[in-house]
Design an enzyme around this catalytic site. Sequence first.
Site, PDB file in Angstrom:
ATOM      1  N   ARG A   1       0.823  -1.251  -0.038  1.00 57.11           N
ATOM      2  CA  ARG A   1       0.098  -0.053   0.024  1.00 57.11           C
ATOM      3  C   ARG A   1       0.761   1.265  -0.077  1.00 57.11           C
ATOM      4  O   ARG A   1       0.962   1.854  -0.954  1.00 57.11           O
ATOM      5  CB  ARG A   1      -0.936  -0.045   1.098  1.00 57.11           C
ATOM      6  N   ASP A   2       1.538   1.547   1.319  1.00 57.18           N
ATOM      7  CA  ASP A   2       2.270   2.658   1.212  1.00 57.18           C
ATOM      8  C   ASP A   2       3.340   2.990   0.237  1.00 57.18           C
ATOM      9  O   ASP A   2       3.647   3.778  -0.525  1.00 57.18           O
ATOM     10  CB  ASP A   2       2.933   2.880   2.764  1.00 57.18           C
TER      11      ASP A   2
ATOM     12  N   HIS B   1       7.876   4.569  11.931  1.00 60.81           N
ATOM     13  CA  HIS B   1       7.967   4.560  10.228  1.00 60.81           C
ATOM     14  C   HIS B   1       8.676   5.401   9.934  1.00 60.81           C
ATOM     15  O   HIS B   1       8.403   6.694   9.793  1.00 60.81           O
ATOM     16  CB  HIS B   1       6.365   4.730  10.100  1.00 60.81           C
TER      17      HIS B   1
ATOM     18  N   HIS C   1      11.417   6.893   6.781  1.00 62.01           N
ATOM     19  CA  HIS C   1      11.784   6.868   5.807  1.00 62.01           C
ATOM     20  C   HIS C   1      13.198   7.299   5.395  1.00 62.01           C
ATOM     21  O   HIS C   1      13.686   7.906   6.329  1.00 62.01           O
ATOM     22  CB  HIS C   1      10.983   8.128   4.674  1.00 62.01           C
TER      23      HIS C   1
ATOM     24  N   CYS D   1      11.096   6.640  -5.745  1.00 64.12           N
ATOM     25  CA  CYS D   1      12.334   6.317  -6.484  1.00 64.12           C
ATOM     26  C   CYS D   1      13.350   6.874  -5.556  1.00 64.12           C
ATOM     27  O   CYS D   1      13.512   8.094  -5.834  1.00 64.12           O
ATOM     28  CB  CYS D   1      12.373   6.629  -7.890  1.00 64.12           C
TER      29      CYS D   1
END
Lengths: 304, 304
Positions: free
Chosen positions: B19-20, B212, B214, B245
């Site tokens: 999903r994410d 969570h 990044h 990306c």
Amino acid sequence: MDQLPGLPARVTVCEVGPRDGLQNESATVPASVKAELVERLVDAGHRVVETTGLVHPKWVPQLADAEEVLRRIDRRPGVRYPVLVPNMRGLDRAVDLGVEDIAVFGSATESFARANLNRTVEESLEMFAPVVGRARETGMRVRGYLSMCWGDPWEGEVPVPQVVSVATRLIALGCTELSLGDTIGVATPGRVAALLDALTAAGVPVESITVHFHDTYGQALSNTLTALRHGVTTVDASAGGLGGCPYAKSATGNLATEDLLWQLAGLGIDTGVDLDKLVETSTWLADLLGRPSPSRTVRALAGG
Amino acid sequence: MDQLPGLPARVTVCEVGPRDGLQNESATVPASVKAELVERLVDAGHRVVETTGLVHPKWVPQLADAEEVLRRIDRRPGVRYPVLVPNMRGLDRAVDLGVEDIAVFGSATESFARANLNRTVEESLEMFAPVVGRARETGMRVRGYLSMCWGDPWEGEVPVPQVVSVATRLIALGCTELSLGDTIGVATPGRVAALLDALTAAGVPVESITVHFHDTYGQALSNTLTALRHGVTTVDASAGGLGGCPYAKSATGNLATEDLLWQLAGLGIDTGVDLDKLVETSTWLADLLGRPSPSRTVRALAGG
């Protein structure tokens, strides 16, 4: 900006891009670019920049231009420009060139000593002994690199006592600094802590220890943070993560200096290095090498 | 394998790739591939796989196939398949589809609440209140995502009390789990520790907290390690680092599950997930997406 308990207020980054990094890149870089890279790194605030190696060109053709690189650089007071020196012949050249900092390149494992130096570990220490002794007599600082401290491609996991044994020998020879290398990037934080605990228990002063992580499995920064929590205050890193293309089969690049600086700045730890200037330099070099930098911070800040 | 003091024996990885991750990839992936991805992730040992979102396709066209994805998956006992649900309409669809785990998507900052939900933080909490309430009545688990916990592209550094305020509101609404998102990847370990300390001081049980991160600036794994040392035992990650990306202007991919697994395995922490199977899946997906995985561990192990 928030500190974590037990971290140092200041960290010295030893920038290894021009020697360790470029030596492991597939592209050939002219001496003029290498010298410009060193000057740019110093301009960005680095005070320790590993510059080149006085190694026989038959073994490391990328370093055949060592003397030209050294001649092109305007060596500035207060900045250290360590040079890799494998033997007495290299040391003689270093003395003639006015080098004040050298490094010898040892191995924690027999397999890598054989592959890299064509000697046993014992024979390599015997080769280093007079080099380190004479370098110290002439007032030089001597860094002892110790490769394969956590894992070796032939031998697998390297036992802690084996690393401690070679490390204490290098210190006994007179090395003023020990750089613990995770050459194939396999270490994780618990193993970093275990080795550092064992080294300090064996009497190696933590002030003499530098950590040198490769980011092959993305672990370099976590391992570095763990080392800082164990009292280490000098970290090897290479601008833009130079040293092994991330898109090649074996991705063996060094910890990128920019990713390290992002973390240290966030932790309120002073390095004296300007992140923006470094990103500019890494972007310039990535263009010359014809590929993007593997550093995530460079990509985020350079916007490409 | 060496433990570090204060780390858990077991960590639950919440796999957010389908999903994410895919929602933030530029390539369009058919429902059949999404369903196969979920099945492969479960085969690799994952027990929590965020599967899709029941969001209006006008807002998130990548999730327009949510019902088809859910129908294609053979949901297995003991595995949780959370689904993002923004409002009552989404919850009704979730109930009809037999979904047992939902997630709502909140923001710690007004700017992102406005940009992402077209509401103030207060209005978004008012929208979630009946959704969470009814979901809990029907026996569902409810994850409350909290975005921009450390930094926001418009507001910069986000003050800890502001995050604590929204977090405690989400818990008070009935969320069983809180996922603290570093949506733009700017956090560093000291700030992670500061927020976790403040949340637990405010009465949020550490067992309900998921982190969570990044990897925009390469900090995700160091931040995760810091959270584990503060008692967190659930970590969000995406297979192969899906979700943005790494070669695009704004590199916003999630922490790669493989890089996390390498570290946890090295620390002797059990996850139940098979690293080799996961690498195989991420390599398969990277081929379909037409670009290499940004995960360093995937690249090292897949040999490409």
